[in-house]
Design an enzyme around this catalytic site. Structure first.
Site, PDB file in Angstrom:
ATOM      1  N   GLN A  11       1.012  -1.502  -0.301  1.00  0.00           N
ATOM      2  CA  GLN A  11      -0.154  -0.033   0.347  1.00  0.00           C
ATOM      3  C   GLN A  11       1.237   0.970   0.102  1.00  0.00           C
ATOM      4  O   GLN A  11       1.322   1.524   0.975  1.00  0.00           O
ATOM      5  CB  GLN A  11      -0.838  -0.388   1.322  1.00  0.00           C
ATOM      6  N   SER A  93       3.931  -6.397   3.176  1.00  0.00           N
ATOM      7  CA  SER A  93       2.808  -6.191   3.728  1.00  0.00           C
ATOM      8  C   SER A  93       1.311  -6.235   2.591  1.00  0.00           C
ATOM      9  O   SER A  93       1.387  -7.303   3.153  1.00  0.00           O
ATOM     10  CB  SER A  93       1.862  -4.634   3.946  1.00  0.00           C
ATOM     11  N   LEU A  94       0.855  -6.252   2.841  1.00  0.00           N
ATOM     12  CA  LEU A  94      -0.285  -6.272   1.355  1.00  0.00           C
ATOM     13  C   LEU A  94       0.167  -7.096   0.543  1.00  0.00           C
ATOM     14  O   LEU A  94      -0.375  -8.058  -0.307  1.00  0.00           O
ATOM     15  CB  LEU A  94      -1.056  -5.490   0.226  1.00  0.00           C
ATOM     16  N   ARG A 118      -9.867  -7.933   3.792  1.00  0.00           N
ATOM     17  CA  ARG A 118      -8.537  -7.327   4.867  1.00  0.00           C
ATOM     18  C   ARG A 118      -8.933  -5.423   4.656  1.00  0.00           C
ATOM     19  O   ARG A 118      -8.384  -4.610   6.079  1.00  0.00           O
ATOM     20  CB  ARG A 118      -7.027  -7.600   4.530  1.00  0.00           C
ATOM     21  N   HIS A 198      -0.094  -1.904  11.649  1.00  0.00           N
ATOM     22  CA  HIS A 198       0.919  -2.393  11.845  1.00  0.00           C
ATOM     23  C   HIS A 198       1.532  -1.773  13.330  1.00  0.00           C
ATOM     24  O   HIS A 198       2.327  -1.851  13.712  1.00  0.00           O
ATOM     25  CB  HIS A 198       2.574  -2.368  11.173  1.00  0.00           C
ATOM     26  N   GLN A 247       0.920 -10.105  10.699  1.00  0.00           N
ATOM     27  CA  GLN A 247       1.459  -8.887  10.521  1.00  0.00           C
ATOM     28  C   GLN A 247       0.333  -7.762  10.392  1.00  0.00           C
ATOM     29  O   GLN A 247       0.976  -6.918  10.334  1.00  0.00           O
ATOM     30  CB  GLN A 247       1.139  -9.513   8.569  1.00  0.00           C
TER      31      GLN A 247
END
Length: 309
Positions: A11, A93-94, A118, A198, A247
């Site tokens: 992202q 991440s994503l 998500r 996060h 995560q």
């Protein structure tokens, strides 16, 4: 042939228009974008290609859009270069979800629905909290962890050994920026993000993503996939589900992921997604490493030539 590793964007990499020329020039990419609209029952492609950027930047839009774009880049690349061998993959991440889809851990439709969920859960967590993130440049993990503990924020990303991101309540993040120099941190910059990714402020998303992950049919990936939270290869389906959930609130150990792929002998890294951020980070982690970014039709063709050379 050099051992190839795939890197998938996270992202923040999104740009209006991403994937349009891929769909125009590669039928396999066009079919993925079409399928995404059908699976989600909405015009995701319209947002990705025409914006506005404010709409695309919403977590519930940019996460699925980046997921589709990354896989469309890979599909177009394979259309030219064939089923070239892949040693390993990682995603920021994503992007870790995209890496798993590329590795066959779950199919495209299941992965896309999971990413959509998500993104929605993280949007809700952002709306319910007042969070922020800041980049700490020119300091090591121990120094930033001490600052984070003292100011009651979390360490969100370890992007390189001296580029670390903190995350938490906006007022506390701003306070941490104010005292960063006292911890030997050269520069501290507030990031333009919608919330405290996060960090513990994402706990509501963490709690609800667990059941969603249990609903997804998974199999072991066809090639190594690195976990953001452990910085190591995932070895069981239980570990995949647990680390993808962890995560959401945990630290992204990107340096460890890259070092793990380098230790596996990966020599040519292909970043699939816009922006070139991951290529830049990797070059700071390992000077002189062979890495290129693939995000449009021209770069797909250039990369295919390198693979086939």
């Amino acid at each position: 042939m050099k051992k190839i590793a795939l890197l998938f964007a996270g992202q923040g990499a999104q740009t209006v228009g991403m994937g349009r020329d891929l769909a125009d020039q590669f039928p396999v990419a066009a079919s993925l974008f079409r399928a995404a609209d059908e699976i989600l029952e909405r015009k995701l492609t319209e947002v990705a290609w025409n914006g506005p950027i404010e709409e695309l930047t919403k977590t519930s839009n940019c996460q699925p859009a980046l997921f589709v774009h990354g896989l469309a880049c890979l599909a177009a690349l394979r259309e030219i270069a064939g089923e070239f061998p892949i040693e390993g993959a990682a995603g920021l991440s994503l992007g870790e979800m995209t890496a798993h889809a590329a590795a066959g851990t779950f199919d495209f439709a299941s992965g896309l629905r999971l990413v959509q969920k998500r993104g929605e859960l993280m949007d809700e967590a952002c709306a319910a909290t007042i969070g922020g993130m800041a980049a700490m440049i020119g300091a090591y993990e121990n120094e930033v962890r001490q600052l984070a503990a003292d100011e009651d924020v979390d360490v969100a990303n370890i992007n390189t050994s001296t580029q670390i991101v903190i995350s938490g309540e906006l007022a506390k993040v701003e306070a941490a920026i104010g005292v960063a120099k006292e911890y030997g941190i050269r520069r501290a910059t507030l990031l333009n993000v919608a919330g405290a990714y996060h960090s513990r402020l994402m706990d509501s998303a963490y709690q609800q993503l667990g059941p969603a992950l249990l609903d997804v049919v998974m199999q072991m990936p066809r090639f190594t996939v690195m976990s953001n939270v452990t910085g190591e290869e995932v070895k069981t389906l239980e570990e995949i589900r647990r680390t993808l959930q962890d995560q959401v609130t945990g630290t992204v150990r990107w340096v460890d992921c890259m070092e793990g792929l380098l230790e596996r002998g990966c020599e040519f890294f292909i970043e699939l997604g816009p922006g070139g951020v991951l290529a830049g980070l990797l070059q700071r982690i390992s000077k002189g490493v062979d890495v290129m970014t693939v995000s449009d039709a021209d770069s797909v063709r250039e990369c295919a030539e390198r693979i086939l050379a």
